[in-house]
Design a protein around this motif. Sequence first.
Motif, PDB file in Angstrom:
ATOM      1  N   GLN A 148       0.839  -1.200   0.000  1.00 24.28           N
ATOM      2  CA  GLN A 148       0.000   0.000   0.000  1.00 24.28           C
ATOM      3  C   GLN A 148       0.874   1.250   0.000  1.00 24.28           C
ATOM      4  O   GLN A 148       0.639   2.208  -0.739  1.00 24.28           O
ATOM      5  N   ARG A 149       1.914   1.213   0.842  1.00 28.09           N
ATOM      6  CA  ARG A 149       2.777   2.383   0.971  1.00 28.09           C
ATOM      7  C   ARG A 149       3.637   2.601  -0.278  1.00 28.09           C
ATOM      8  O   ARG A 149       3.896   3.729  -0.653  1.00 28.09           O
ATOM      9  N   ILE A 150       4.071   1.504  -0.907  1.00 30.56           N
ATOM     10  CA  ILE A 150       4.920   1.674  -2.100  1.00 30.56           C
ATOM     11  C   ILE A 150       4.080   2.253  -3.251  1.00 30.56           C
ATOM     12  O   ILE A 150       4.559   3.056  -4.050  1.00 30.56           O
ATOM     13  N   ARG A 151       2.791   1.858  -3.294  1.00 24.01           N
ATOM     14  CA  ARG A 151       1.916   2.438  -4.322  1.00 24.01           C
ATOM     15  C   ARG A 151       1.710   3.927  -4.056  1.00 24.01           C
ATOM     16  O   ARG A 151       1.681   4.744  -4.976  1.00 24.01           O
ATOM     17  N   LEU A 152       1.589   4.245  -2.764  1.00 27.39           N
ATOM     18  CA  LEU A 152       1.422   5.653  -2.392  1.00 27.39           C
ATOM     19  C   LEU A 152       2.684   6.436  -2.752  1.00 27.39           C
ATOM     20  O   LEU A 152       2.601   7.557  -3.285  1.00 27.39           O
ATOM     21  N   ALA A 153       3.848   5.840  -2.477  1.00 17.72           N
ATOM     22  CA  ALA A 153       5.116   6.512  -2.805  1.00 17.72           C
ATOM     23  C   ALA A 153       5.188   6.797  -4.298  1.00 17.72           C
ATOM     24  O   ALA A 153       5.601   7.878  -4.720  1.00 17.72           O
ATOM     25  N   GLN A 154       4.757   5.831  -5.095  1.00 21.05           N
ATOM     26  CA  GLN A 154       4.815   6.042  -6.545  1.00 21.05           C
ATOM     27  C   GLN A 154       3.840   7.146  -6.977  1.00 21.05           C
ATOM     28  O   GLN A 154       4.145   7.926  -7.869  1.00 21.05           O
ATOM     29  N   ALA A 155       2.696   7.185  -6.290  1.00 14.62           N
ATOM     30  CA  ALA A 155       1.684   8.189  -6.659  1.00 14.62           C
ATOM     31  C   ALA A 155       2.129   9.605  -6.304  1.00 14.62           C
ATOM     32  O   ALA A 155       1.785  10.563  -6.992  1.00 14.62           O
ATOM     33  N   ILE A 156       2.902   9.760  -5.213  1.00 12.05           N
ATOM     34  CA  ILE A 156       3.278  11.118  -4.783  1.00 12.05           C
ATOM     35  C   ILE A 156       4.656  11.541  -5.300  1.00 12.05           C
ATOM     36  O   ILE A 156       5.029  12.707  -5.182  1.00 12.05           O
ATOM     37  N   ALA A 157       5.408  10.602  -5.874  1.00 10.08           N
ATOM     38  CA  ALA A 157       6.820  10.877  -6.198  1.00 10.08           C
ATOM     39  C   ALA A 157       6.998  12.050  -7.151  1.00 10.08           C
ATOM     40  O   ALA A 157       7.984  12.780  -7.055  1.00 10.08           O
ATOM     41  N   HIS A 158       6.069  12.257  -8.070  1.00  8.08           N
ATOM     42  CA  HIS A 158       6.240  13.362  -9.030  1.00  8.08           C
ATOM     43  C   HIS A 158       5.534  14.627  -8.554  1.00  8.08           C
ATOM     44  O   HIS A 158       5.362  15.565  -9.324  1.00  8.08           O
ATOM     45  N   ASP A 159       5.152  14.620  -7.261  1.00  9.71           N
ATOM     46  CA  ASP A 159       4.594  15.805  -6.615  1.00  9.71           C
ATOM     47  C   ASP A 159       3.327  16.300  -7.325  1.00  9.71           C
ATOM     48  O   ASP A 159       3.253  17.442  -7.793  1.00  9.71           O
ATOM     49  N   PRO A 160       2.312  15.448  -7.387  1.00 11.61           N
ATOM     50  CA  PRO A 160       1.128  15.814  -8.175  1.00 11.61           C
ATOM     51  C   PRO A 160       0.221  16.827  -7.472  1.00 11.61           C
ATOM     52  O   PRO A 160       0.269  16.968  -6.255  1.00 11.61           O
ATOM     53  N   GLU A 161      -0.593  17.490  -8.263  1.00 13.00           N
ATOM     54  CA  GLU A 161      -1.577  18.443  -7.731  1.00 13.00           C
ATOM     55  C   GLU A 161      -2.825  17.697  -7.246  1.00 13.00           C
ATOM     56  O   GLU A 161      -3.542  18.192  -6.392  1.00 13.00           O
ATOM     57  N   VAL A 162      -3.069  16.578  -7.858  1.00 12.13           N
ATOM     58  CA  VAL A 162      -4.255  15.785  -7.517  1.00 12.13           C
ATOM     59  C   VAL A 162      -3.802  14.361  -7.165  1.00 12.13           C
ATOM     60  O   VAL A 162      -3.132  13.711  -7.962  1.00 12.13           O
ATOM     61  N   LEU A 163      -4.169  13.945  -5.967  1.00 15.28           N
ATOM     62  CA  LEU A 163      -3.796  12.611  -5.518  1.00 15.28           C
ATOM     63  C   LEU A 163      -5.080  11.793  -5.404  1.00 15.28           C
ATOM     64  O   LEU A 163      -5.993  12.166  -4.656  1.00 15.28           O
ATOM     65  N   VAL A 164      -5.169  10.730  -6.164  1.00 12.30           N
ATOM     66  CA  VAL A 164      -6.361   9.878  -6.134  1.00 12.30           C
ATOM     67  C   VAL A 164      -5.944   8.535  -5.527  1.00 12.30           C
ATOM     68  O   VAL A 164      -4.988   7.915  -6.001  1.00 12.30           O
ATOM     69  N   LEU A 165      -6.656   8.113  -4.484  1.00 15.26           N
ATOM     70  CA  LEU A 165      -6.200   6.951  -3.716  1.00 15.26           C
ATOM     71  C   LEU A 165      -7.364   6.008  -3.444  1.00 15.26           C
ATOM     72  O   LEU A 165      -8.365   6.400  -2.837  1.00 15.26           O
ATOM     73  N   ASP A 166      -7.211   4.783  -3.906  1.00 11.03           N
ATOM     74  CA  ASP A 166      -8.275   3.794  -3.719  1.00 11.03           C
ATOM     75  C   ASP A 166      -7.991   3.002  -2.438  1.00 11.03           C
ATOM     76  O   ASP A 166      -7.043   2.216  -2.410  1.00 11.03           O
ATOM     77  N   GLU A 167      -8.789   3.232  -1.426  1.00  9.69           N
ATOM     78  CA  GLU A 167      -8.629   2.567  -0.123  1.00  9.69           C
ATOM     79  C   GLU A 167      -7.179   2.660   0.373  1.00  9.69           C
ATOM     80  O   GLU A 167      -6.529   1.638   0.614  1.00  9.69           O
TER      81      GLU A 167
END
Lengths: 364, 312
Positions: free
Chosen positions: B143-162
């Motif tokens: 879960q955390r590694i997916r989150l790390a990948q989602a935030i790594a490029h410093d996005p304006e919109v973070l969409v997170l499924d559970e």
Amino acid sequence: MTNAIRMRQVWTIARLQLTRVFFSKRSFWVYLLALFPSVIFLGHGVEVKWKRERWGAQKTESGILQSIRRGDTDGEVLQKAGMPITDFRSGAFRRRREIGGENEEREIERRYMMFFDGTNRWDLRFENGILQSKRSRPLNDFDEDRQIFAGVFQYFYLRLAIFFGCLGIFMNLFRGEMMDKTLHFWFLIPARREVLLAGKYLAGLIASVLIFGTGAALSFALMLWPQDPAQLSAFWQVEGAVHLFWYAAAAGLACAGYGSVFLASGLLLRNPILPAVVILLWESINGILPTLLQKLSVLYYVQALCPTPPPVNANAPLLVRLLSAPAEPPAAVVSVLGVMAVTAVVLWISSKAVRRLEINYGVE
Amino acid sequence: MSTTTPEVEFDDVSKFYGEVLGVNRVTLRIPPGITSLVGPNGSGKTTLMNLMAGLIHADRGALSVRGFSPREPEQLMRVLGYATQYDAAPRGTTGMDFVTTGLMLAGFPAGEARERAVKALERVRMQEAASRKVASYSKGMRQRIRLAQAIAHDPEVLVLDEPLNGLDPLVRAETIALFREFAAMGRHVILSSHVLQEVDILSDQVILIANGMIIAEGQIRSVREEIHEHPSQYLVRCRDASRVASLLFELDHITQVQIQDDRHGLLVMTRNRREFSRALTRVSLAGHLVESVVPADENMGALYEYLIGGDR
């Protein structure tokens, strides 16, 4: 975003995808397909080399073997030619013949001897100790081997190995990832879907060309390996490099053409069996299709590039001869441009499909 | 980064999976902040998120994410990070490689990609496990590694499924703090969750969805105020609970008053919040000490029960 960045993305995608293609468990049978003919040519080469070495130690002068005539006794032959390489006697049997209205029954004992003069093997057949027939043939026939290679390349490599290999490699680029539930990884990168398609296609193309190009080149090298050095030298001086180039070109273009077709199939259809069967059938009957339809085929173009026509067995059933008969070959330049045109059209259709493609793992 | 509209907008969006309804005629404007999508399984939460990320396309209507169309991933994915519920790491990939790969595909040079990956892994406390293969990770680590990948490029919109599934309490708290940090910078954090207490704690606004339709949206309090069928509940702490109870019970808008076991508290149900507030003022002025008044059903649990009901 500039085109330079897009090109870099294409290469990055291809590089990452290449690792998956080369080391995927699904690729294992593709390697088997590519290397299978090499094993056959290796076996043939080892056999020829082994026989040449083993028989060469016991060779008989060609002149002596030529001097042996029909009607000579086995004793005379052994006296002239020395010990044969093989000497085999069949069990005695009775043969009934009608001569002048009368039945004659004779007991016959056959004996077979084989000699080697360093290049040719000589097979001698005796009946009741008298030489009945003498036949010589080269231990290895270069022209025949080249024809066999042409047959293996066109019937096995182009029609089966590259066809099914590309099916396995290119279908998996999208459909395989959909089944593994990993395709969203690629869809979530800031890249156009067309860039993703280009990267994946490039990876499939590099992998298939390397795998099947290496397989074909290895088979070619192994076919040449046992040949007489003088014949080989003459071959390389006259046409060897040209043959190798056109075989490589045919393999590469086949990968490009079939790759694009199966990439599109993977995007448009869920079940790979159906398109594989339909395309295989279409390619198989290419030789008997009307001229216009023949042009809508990858095989039509790549077969024309092969430098040596494959052997055609005149005794084969009509259907087999029809299916294996190549279509009237177009010029080489037409062939190359033809495959490129087919590939470009199919990739353009794929680019439309990939833009519409959705992640829906639930239905896979 | 130029963004024309700092909102995520759905305009009459419908999505069908063949005959099956995904979402139906959704019209939404999601402002920056933490927004929770709440609804039962199969209600359409993931469909909404997949539509935002362009993983699926709307059959009708239009949507945009901070001005970008989901059909243009080249622009959209520069401002959007999506942690799906599926693993995407190739076999044999380490956590570090997984995050770095995503960044390189986003066009970052190898050196910068690695630096960003290290930072992202630190933010989700995965730096120590970064060199291990993703296949060996626990559910929470994945879960955390997916989150790390989602935030790594410093996005304006973070969409997170559970995103909080499988996390231990400490990491859960840190992850919620990370979401708050993102939201405080004027960014979108849009997540789905089954854990309603967490939704209460972290959400600036909620979207309740059932059967592919938006049931309610907005701040929890505003949504609660719109629900007139169910009386509002308040917990009132006071010294002489019996007396206060009798005073309140005389009022028309009070439907029920329960005295708590310690005799210092009341659970009051009213159909008119404003009148109830005035009544409490009058009670105080009459000399009854009212220590505290707390809404008892301004939470996701109550909203869920009132609006959706049934299983979560």
